[in-house]
Design an enzyme around this catalytic site. Structure first.
Site, PDB file in Angstrom:
ATOM      1  N   GLY A 123      35.967  -1.238   0.312  1.00 17.06           N
ATOM      2  CA  GLY A 123      35.835  -0.798  -1.070  1.00 17.06           C
ATOM      3  C   GLY A 123      34.576   0.019  -1.243  1.00 17.06           C
ATOM      4  O   GLY A 123      33.633  -0.077  -0.443  1.00 17.06           O
ATOM      5  N   GLN A 130      27.631   4.118  -5.685  1.00 21.70           N
ATOM      6  CA  GLN A 130      27.099   3.922  -4.331  1.00 21.70           C
ATOM      7  C   GLN A 130      26.901   5.245  -3.591  1.00 21.70           C
ATOM      8  O   GLN A 130      26.197   5.287  -2.589  1.00 21.70           O
ATOM      9  CB  GLN A 130      28.034   3.022  -3.508  1.00 21.70           C
ATOM     10  CG  GLN A 130      28.049   1.572  -3.981  1.00 21.70           C
ATOM     11  CD  GLN A 130      28.943   0.738  -3.088  1.00 21.70           C
ATOM     12  OE1 GLN A 130      30.149   0.716  -3.257  1.00 21.70           O
ATOM     13  NE2 GLN A 130      28.343   0.075  -2.108  1.00 21.70           N
ATOM     14  N   GLU A 134      33.797  -4.245  -6.687  1.00 23.13           N
ATOM     15  CA  GLU A 134      33.600  -2.817  -6.950  1.00 23.13           C
ATOM     16  C   GLU A 134      33.357  -2.535  -8.423  1.00 23.13           C
ATOM     17  O   GLU A 134      32.522  -1.708  -8.783  1.00 23.13           O
ATOM     18  CB  GLU A 134      34.797  -2.007  -6.434  1.00 23.13           C
ATOM     19  CG  GLU A 134      35.050  -2.104  -4.936  1.00 23.13           C
ATOM     20  CD  GLU A 134      33.820  -1.883  -4.085  1.00 23.13           C
ATOM     21  OE1 GLU A 134      32.925  -1.122  -4.504  1.00 23.13           O
ATOM     22  OE2 GLU A 134      33.735  -2.488  -2.992  1.00 23.13           O
TER      23      GLU A 134
HETATM   24 ZN    ZN Z   1      29.250  -3.200  -2.899  1.00 21.85          ZN
END
Ligand code: ZN
Length: 175
Positions: free
Chosen positions: A48, A53, A144
């Site tokens: 994921g 990110q 997530e």
């Molecule tokens: Zn993570």
């Protein structure tokens, strides 16, 4: 050709910000980001990834379950892009299991998550989608979606002693 994006590491401000919703009109323009995220996740070998990110503070995640040493029974599913994802719980039952994160290398921890959830999201073509998730896939989804609120899995850990080094994690027997 998609790019491999750098992954933000714990301590970087973007991981602690609430991400912006993606407007339907902006989905075509986000195609490049989606491709880069899919490629980056594939290279990293993760299950994921959330847009913050890779330094994009927008509400977009990928859930990509596949069997692993720890989760041999995890379903094999194509990497699924979910835009503006939301969920409700289908049962109050929570279960603790191990999680790791590409933004927090070297450690794993036991994290309580809801076992069964109903999710809704917009897919990469702009269509609304709904699904019921359970077990490992539900866990990945909840991990997530936390990234979109500036949360990481360590925030959900109940006891510090539930945190271990990755090298010790790999010595654990599969239950
Ligand atoms: Zn993570």
């Amino acid at each position: 050709m998609a790019d491999t994006k750098a992954i933000a590491q714990l301590g970087e401000r973007i991981l602690r910000q609430s991400a912006q919703a993606v407007h339907l009109n902006d989905i075509p323009a986000a195609k490049r980001l989606m491709d880069d995220m899919l490629h980056t996740l594939d290279v990293a070998g993760g299950v994921g990834l959330a847009a913050p990110q890779v330094y994009e503070s927008v509400r977009m995640i990928i859930v990509a379950s596949r069997p692993t040493a720890r989760y041999p029974n995890a379903p094999e599913m194509p990497a699924t892009i979910m835009i503006n994802p939301e969920f409700t719980t289908l049962a109050d039952t929570m279960e603790k299991d191990w999680e790791g994160c590409l933004s927090i290398p070297g450690i794993r921890a036991l994290v309580p998550r809801y076992q069964r959830i109903a999710v809704s999201y917009t897919d990469q073509t702009g269509l609304p989608q709904q699904a019921q998730l359970q077990g490992f896939v539900a866990r990945v989804f909840q991990h997530e979606i936390d990234h979109l609120e500036g949360l990481v899995y360590l925030d959900r850990v109940e006891h510090n002693r539930d945190i271990i080094s990755e090298s010790e994690f790999f010595k654990l027997p599969v239950t």
